[in-house]
Design a protein around this motif. Structure first.
Motif, short mmCIF file in Angstrom:
data_model
loop_
_atom_site.label_atom_id
_atom_site.label_comp_id
_atom_site.label_asym_id
_atom_site.label_seq_id
_atom_site.Cartn_x
_atom_site.Cartn_y
_atom_site.Cartn_z
N PRO A 175 6.78 16.59 5.45
CA PRO A 175 6.73 16.20 4.04
C PRO A 175 8.11 15.64 3.63
CG PRO A 175 7.05 18.54 4.20
CD PRO A 175 6.87 18.04 5.61
N ARG A 176 8.16 14.98 2.50
CA ARG A 176 9.43 14.47 1.99
C ARG A 176 10.05 15.59 1.15
NH1 ARG A 176 10.42 11.52 -2.56
NH2 ARG A 176 8.23 11.38 -3.12
N ILE A 177 11.33 15.88 1.40
CA ILE A 177 12.00 16.92 0.61
C ILE A 177 12.52 16.27 -0.68
CG2 ILE A 177 13.92 18.56 0.51
CD1 ILE A 177 13.62 18.85 3.59
N VAL A 178 11.95 16.69 -1.81
CA VAL A 178 12.34 16.10 -3.09
C VAL A 178 13.61 16.78 -3.60
CG1 VAL A 178 11.59 15.63 -5.46
CG2 VAL A 178 9.93 15.57 -3.59
N GLU A 186 0.87 -1.18 0.00
CA GLU A 186 0.00 0.00 0.00
C GLU A 186 0.90 1.23 0.00
OE1 GLU A 186 -4.16 1.45 1.87
OE2 GLU A 186 -2.92 0.19 3.14
N ARG A 187 0.67 2.12 -0.94
CA ARG A 187 1.50 3.32 -1.03
C ARG A 187 0.65 4.56 -0.80
NH1 ARG A 187 5.71 2.31 -6.03
NH2 ARG A 187 6.91 0.67 -4.99
N ILE A 188 1.32 5.62 -0.43
CA ILE A 188 0.62 6.88 -0.18
C ILE A 188 0.63 7.71 -1.46
CG2 ILE A 188 0.81 9.07 1.07
CD1 ILE A 188 2.01 7.42 3.40
N VAL A 189 -0.50 8.30 -1.76
CA VAL A 189 -0.57 9.22 -2.90
C VAL A 189 -0.01 10.55 -2.42
CG1 VAL A 189 -2.06 10.42 -4.52
CG2 VAL A 189 -2.64 8.10 -3.76
N GLU A 190 1.05 11.00 -3.09
CA GLU A 190 1.67 12.25 -2.68
C GLU A 190 1.35 13.37 -3.66
OE1 GLU A 190 5.67 11.00 -0.31
OE2 GLU A 190 5.82 11.01 -2.49
N GLU A 191 1.36 14.57 -3.13
CA GLU A 191 1.19 15.74 -3.99
C GLU A 191 2.48 16.55 -3.88
OE1 GLU A 191 -2.20 19.04 -4.07
OE2 GLU A 191 -2.97 16.99 -3.96
N ARG A 249 1.59 13.65 1.71
CA ARG A 249 0.35 12.89 1.56
C ARG A 249 -0.76 13.82 1.09
NH1 ARG A 249 -1.20 8.14 5.29
NH2 ARG A 249 -3.25 7.59 4.47
N ARG A 250 -1.52 13.38 0.09
CA ARG A 250 -2.46 14.27 -0.57
C ARG A 250 -3.44 14.94 0.40
NH1 ARG A 250 -6.67 11.68 -4.10
NH2 ARG A 250 -5.19 11.41 -5.77
N SER A 251 -3.90 14.22 1.40
CA SER A 251 -4.89 14.81 2.31
C SER A 251 -4.29 15.95 3.16
CB SER A 251 -5.48 13.73 3.21
OG SER A 251 -4.45 13.03 3.86
N LEU A 252 -2.96 15.98 3.27
CA LEU A 252 -2.32 17.05 4.08
C LEU A 252 -1.83 18.22 3.23
CD1 LEU A 252 -0.17 14.77 6.42
CD2 LEU A 252 -2.27 15.97 7.02
N ALA A 253 -1.88 18.07 1.89
CA ALA A 253 -1.33 19.10 1.00
C ALA A 253 -1.97 20.47 1.19
CB ALA A 253 -1.44 18.65 -0.45
N PRO A 254 -3.31 20.57 1.29
CA PRO A 254 -3.91 21.90 1.45
C PRO A 254 -3.40 22.62 2.70
CG PRO A 254 -5.60 20.28 0.91
CD PRO A 254 -4.34 19.52 1.18
N GLN A 255 -3.24 21.87 3.77
CA GLN A 255 -2.77 22.45 5.03
C GLN A 255 -1.34 22.98 4.89
OE1 GLN A 255 -2.90 19.63 8.27
NE2 GLN A 255 -1.92 21.08 9.68
N LEU A 256 -0.48 22.18 4.22
CA LEU A 256 0.91 22.60 4.02
C LEU A 256 0.97 23.86 3.15
CD1 LEU A 256 3.97 22.15 4.30
CD2 LEU A 256 3.85 20.57 2.38
N ARG A 257 0.19 23.84 2.06
CA ARG A 257 0.14 25.02 1.18
C ARG A 257 -0.28 26.27 1.95
NH1 ARG A 257 -1.88 21.93 -2.99
NH2 ARG A 257 -0.34 21.80 -4.64
N GLN A 258 -1.31 26.10 2.74
CA GLN A 258 -1.88 27.21 3.52
C GLN A 258 -0.82 27.80 4.46
OE1 GLN A 258 -5.27 25.90 5.72
NE2 GLN A 258 -6.03 27.93 6.11
#
Length: 199
Positions: A162-165, A134-139, A180-189
């Protein structure tokens, strides 16, 4: 949904009925080109087989192009090979996965229901022998900032993990983060808020 399941270690499966042999193989694939390359290598390797049938599912819903899939009966009666293979991928909730089933004809026709069972069972056996993860969908989030803001940015990174690319530190710094996609809006904000408070 921000997780998906995929094959990470290739598996093999086998089924035989009335001297027909069905050899099944699973692969992790990310692109249609990879699928084409694998199929053409199979056609070369198993040039003496009667049929090389397959099905694949690519993509994760909501990421990039969404989900695409294909089924191929390679000369078997319509929907007796690709469809049962695809059905097992769906049942196992797999994506970015290809299953190829090679059939050696045993001289006796199996009929449509016999074929459906054979392709399905070969696939079931193959998936049972595959490593599935099972993998995590990342944004991906790209963010540029002035060097003095470095500590604030790194604090957010430390908080949210987050993972630093990639990262570039110069007069203007930039960082690319995968989260992780569900946390992306919070990080952006949080990053945007920081830009405003600095501006």
């Amino acid at each position: 949904m921000d997780t998906y399941k995929t094959v990470v270690t290739e598996g093999e499966g086998f089924y035989s009925e009335k001297r027909s042999k069905f050899l099944a193989f699973s692969f992790h694939v990310e692109t249609e080109q990879e699928v084409k390359d694998i199929i053409s290598s199979f056609k070369k390797k198993y040039y003496d087989a009667r049929h090389v049938c397959y099905a694949y599912i690519l993509g994760v819903e909501g990421v990039g192009d969404g989900v695409s899939f294909r089924m191929n009966d390679d000369g078997e009666p319509s929907s007796t090979a690709g469809k049962p293979i695809h059905g097992q991928l769906v049942k196992a909730e797999l994506t970015n996965t290809l299953v190829v089933v090679v059939r050696y004809y045993g001289g006796v026709n199996l009929g449509t229901s016999g074929l459906i069972v054979a392709y399905r069972e070969a696939t079931v056996d193959c998936l049972a022998n595959s490593g599935i993860e099972e993998r995590i969908v990342e944004e991906m989030i790209d963010y540029s900032f002035a060097y003095p803001a470095m500590n604030d940015v790194m604090k957010i990174v430390k908080d949210m993990q987050p993972r630093i690319v990639s990262q570039t530190f110069d007069n203007t710094c930039s960082i690319r983060l995968a989260i992780r996609r569900s946390l992306a809006p919070q990080l952006r904000q949080r990053l945007e808020k920081m830009s405003f408070s600095k501006g």
